[in-house]
Design a protein around this motif. Sequence first.
Motif, PDB file in Angstrom:
ATOM      1  N   ALA A  18      -2.875  15.598  -2.434  1.00  0.00           N
ATOM      2  CA  ALA A  18      -1.937  16.715  -2.354  1.00  0.00           C
ATOM      3  C   ALA A  18      -0.672  16.315  -1.599  1.00  0.00           C
ATOM      4  N   ARG A  19      -0.848  15.613  -0.501  1.00  0.00           N
ATOM      5  CA  ARG A  19       0.319  15.203   0.290  1.00  0.00           C
ATOM      6  C   ARG A  19       1.139  14.140  -0.448  1.00  0.00           C
ATOM      7  N   ARG A  20       0.459  13.239  -1.148  1.00  0.00           N
ATOM      8  CA  ARG A  20       1.195  12.240  -1.927  1.00  0.00           C
ATOM      9  C   ARG A  20       2.034  12.909  -3.010  1.00  0.00           C
ATOM     10  N   THR A  21       1.422  13.863  -3.699  1.00  0.00           N
ATOM     11  CA  THR A  21       2.145  14.555  -4.764  1.00  0.00           C
ATOM     12  C   THR A  21       3.295  15.380  -4.202  1.00  0.00           C
ATOM     13  N   ALA A  22       3.065  16.011  -3.053  1.00  0.00           N
ATOM     14  CA  ALA A  22       4.131  16.803  -2.428  1.00  0.00           C
ATOM     15  C   ALA A  22       5.310  15.919  -2.052  1.00  0.00           C
ATOM     16  N   VAL A  76       0.830  -1.202   0.000  1.00  0.00           N
ATOM     17  CA  VAL A  76       0.000   0.000   0.000  1.00  0.00           C
ATOM     18  C   VAL A  76       0.870   1.261   0.000  1.00  0.00           C
ATOM     19  N   GLY A  77       1.925   1.270   0.827  1.00  0.00           N
ATOM     20  CA  GLY A  77       2.812   2.431   0.846  1.00  0.00           C
ATOM     21  C   GLY A  77       3.433   2.684  -0.505  1.00  0.00           C
ATOM     22  N   GLY A  78       3.812   1.599  -1.181  1.00  0.00           N
ATOM     23  CA  GLY A  78       4.390   1.733  -2.512  1.00  0.00           C
ATOM     24  C   GLY A  78       3.405   2.279  -3.518  1.00  0.00           C
ATOM     25  N   SER A  79       2.154   1.803  -3.473  1.00  0.00           N
ATOM     26  CA  SER A  79       1.158   2.271  -4.432  1.00  0.00           C
ATOM     27  C   SER A  79       0.847   3.747  -4.221  1.00  0.00           C
ATOM     28  N   ARG A  80       0.762   4.171  -2.967  1.00  0.00           N
ATOM     29  CA  ARG A  80       0.487   5.588  -2.700  1.00  0.00           C
ATOM     30  C   ARG A  80       1.654   6.465  -3.135  1.00  0.00           C
ATOM     31  N   PHE A  81       2.857   5.987  -2.892  1.00  0.00           N
ATOM     32  CA  PHE A  81       4.025   6.771  -3.283  1.00  0.00           C
ATOM     33  C   PHE A  81       4.127   6.888  -4.800  1.00  0.00           C
ATOM     34  N   VAL A  82       3.867   5.804  -5.509  1.00  0.00           N
ATOM     35  CA  VAL A  82       3.922   5.851  -6.975  1.00  0.00           C
ATOM     36  C   VAL A  82       2.894   6.841  -7.512  1.00  0.00           C
ATOM     37  N   LEU A  83       1.712   6.879  -6.902  1.00  0.00           N
ATOM     38  CA  LEU A  83       0.721   7.884  -7.302  1.00  0.00           C
ATOM     39  C   LEU A  83       1.284   9.294  -7.111  1.00  0.00           C
ATOM     40  N   GLY A  84       1.997   9.492  -6.005  1.00  0.00           N
ATOM     41  CA  GLY A  84       2.572  10.803  -5.746  1.00  0.00           C
ATOM     42  C   GLY A  84       3.655  11.176  -6.734  1.00  0.00           C
ATOM     43  N   VAL A  85       4.495  10.215  -7.100  1.00  0.00           N
ATOM     44  CA  VAL A  85       5.546  10.501  -8.081  1.00  0.00           C
ATOM     45  C   VAL A  85       4.923  10.821  -9.438  1.00  0.00           C
ATOM     46  N   ARG A  86       3.919  10.048  -9.836  1.00  0.00           N
ATOM     47  CA  ARG A  86       3.247  10.347 -11.102  1.00  0.00           C
ATOM     48  C   ARG A  86       2.610  11.736 -11.055  1.00  0.00           C
ATOM     49  N   GLY A  87       1.983  12.075  -9.933  1.00  0.00           N
ATOM     50  CA  GLY A  87       1.387  13.404  -9.798  1.00  0.00           C
ATOM     51  C   GLY A  87       2.421  14.507  -9.855  1.00  0.00           C
ATOM     52  N   ALA A  88       3.587  14.268  -9.245  1.00  0.00           N
ATOM     53  CA  ALA A  88       4.654  15.270  -9.269  1.00  0.00           C
ATOM     54  C   ALA A  88       5.187  15.463 -10.685  1.00  0.00           C
ATOM     55  N   LEU A  89       5.323  14.386 -11.440  1.00  0.00           N
ATOM     56  CA  LEU A  89       5.779  14.501 -12.833  1.00  0.00           C
ATOM     57  C   LEU A  89       4.776  15.293 -13.666  1.00  0.00           C
ATOM     58  N   ARG A  90       3.514  15.021 -13.457  1.00  0.00           N
ATOM     59  CA  ARG A  90       2.494  15.787 -14.189  1.00  0.00           C
ATOM     60  C   ARG A  90       2.503  17.242 -13.753  1.00  0.00           C
ATOM     61  N   GLY A  91       2.780  17.485 -12.475  1.00  0.00           N
ATOM     62  CA  GLY A  91       2.876  18.852 -11.992  1.00  0.00           C
ATOM     63  C   GLY A  91       4.047  19.594 -12.586  1.00  0.00           C
ATOM     64  N   ARG A  92       5.043  18.861 -13.054  1.00  0.00           N
ATOM     65  CA  ARG A  92       6.196  19.462 -13.734  1.00  0.00           C
ATOM     66  C   ARG A  92       5.925  19.656 -15.230  1.00  0.00           C
ATOM     67  N   LEU A 134      17.291  14.332   4.548  1.00  0.00           N
ATOM     68  CA  LEU A 134      16.372  15.411   4.210  1.00  0.00           C
ATOM     69  C   LEU A 134      15.103  15.248   5.019  1.00  0.00           C
ATOM     70  N   VAL A 135      14.737  16.274   5.777  1.00  0.00           N
ATOM     71  CA  VAL A 135      13.538  16.238   6.605  1.00  0.00           C
ATOM     72  C   VAL A 135      12.375  16.813   5.812  1.00  0.00           C
ATOM     73  N   ARG A 136      11.349  16.000   5.604  1.00  0.00           N
ATOM     74  CA  ARG A 136      10.195  16.400   4.798  1.00  0.00           C
ATOM     75  C   ARG A 136       8.914  15.814   5.394  1.00  0.00           C
ATOM     76  N   PRO A 137       7.747  16.393   5.095  1.00  0.00           N
ATOM     77  CA  PRO A 137       6.486  15.768   5.510  1.00  0.00           C
ATOM     78  C   PRO A 137       6.300  14.456   4.743  1.00  0.00           C
ATOM     79  N   LEU A 138       6.058  13.359   5.454  1.00  0.00           N
ATOM     80  CA  LEU A 138       5.978  12.048   4.803  1.00  0.00           C
ATOM     81  C   LEU A 138       4.573  11.444   4.786  1.00  0.00           C
ATOM     82  N   TRP A 139       3.637  12.024   5.504  1.00  0.00           N
ATOM     83  CA  TRP A 139       2.294  11.449   5.510  1.00  0.00           C
ATOM     84  C   TRP A 139       1.651  11.582   4.131  1.00  0.00           C
ATOM     85  N   MET A 140       1.046  10.493   3.645  1.00  0.00           N
ATOM     86  CA  MET A 140       0.402  10.481   2.325  1.00  0.00           C
ATOM     87  C   MET A 140      -1.095  10.260   2.483  1.00  0.00           C
ATOM     88  N   THR A 141      -1.741  11.158   3.212  1.00  0.00           N
ATOM     89  CA  THR A 141      -3.141  10.974   3.560  1.00  0.00           C
ATOM     90  C   THR A 141      -4.114  11.473   2.507  1.00  0.00           C
TER      91      THR A 141
END
Length: 332
Positions: free
Chosen positions: A312-316, A14-30, A302-309
């Motif tokens: 927006a947080r996943r993409t961040a 589950v953590g991996g799937s949420r993170f991959v969604l965030g990376v895809r969202g970040a790429l689209r945001g770029r 690197l200290v960053r917010p890690l919660w993927m709730t």
Amino acid sequence: MTGTPRIVVLAGGVGGSRFVLGVRGALRGRGIDDTTSALTVVVNTGDDLWLSGVRLQPDVDSITYALAGVNDAERGWGRQGDSERVNHELQEWGAGWPWFTLGDLDLGTHLARTGWLRDGLTPTQVLERMSHRWDLGARLLPMTDAEVDTIVVLEDGSRLHFQEWWTRHRATLAPARFENPGIDAAAPAPGLTEALAAADVVLLAPSNPVVSIGPILDVPGIRQALRDTAAPVVGVSPVIGGKVVRGMADVCLTAIGVETSAAAVAGLYGARADGGLLDAWLIAEEDEAAADEVAGLGIRSLVRPLWMTDDARRTALGEAALTAGLADDRAL
């Protein structure tokens, strides 16, 4: 850098799937619309199994369903809005595992996969075919085409498939070790090591480091390919405030003698400068006090917010991980 970056993520659960969604969202945001050519996800297949005559790939399906937007986000596995009529019928026949629920739509996936495997397709080819149904925005690769299911060896010497230990017993039986029979003879999936060699950034998702990321790294050739790639390797801690975010990863860590802490998991992966894997490690704001300890390992902390709730947080978090690898100033 200029052009479309090539990102490889090692992920599972589950953590991996949420993170991959965030990376895809970040790429689209770029501004990268064709994320399929930019993003490759190497998925753990160590928790795969045969059940009732069909091949199940839990991590593959979790990540596929999440990227397709059809996952059951509340349960963390399976398809949204699924029914369980076939599962109930299997139980009436005394088939399968009564404590392991298979949804009807999910069974459709397993049946299709099993049929293609019986027709002679490899798991890599099956996953490629599965990816054509939805616009996933990523290229998915299994870690290997070999069957290397995870076996849990208990302290009394008895052996259970990982899914029985995890799902039926909820990791309450003390494990002595985890094994992947046959993994020593396995090979990386076709195209996997090439993707690592060509990557601009490699990301280790905040997945269970023992039974999700661990089996990927144990496939002969993958760990060395990570050490050899010119790309920075950036990991994200699965531990926040001294606790695992989801599941029972703390039990897995204890079994291999690793403390449940952000710094200890960083040490498990090790610094690439010392023969390990990591160039940088993202830790939660709650673990800021561990930053110096991580740095002392030779890993940029690197200290960053890690919660993927939420999205927006996943993409961040995806953006933070990309920035850690793509920034011109790697000292950050």
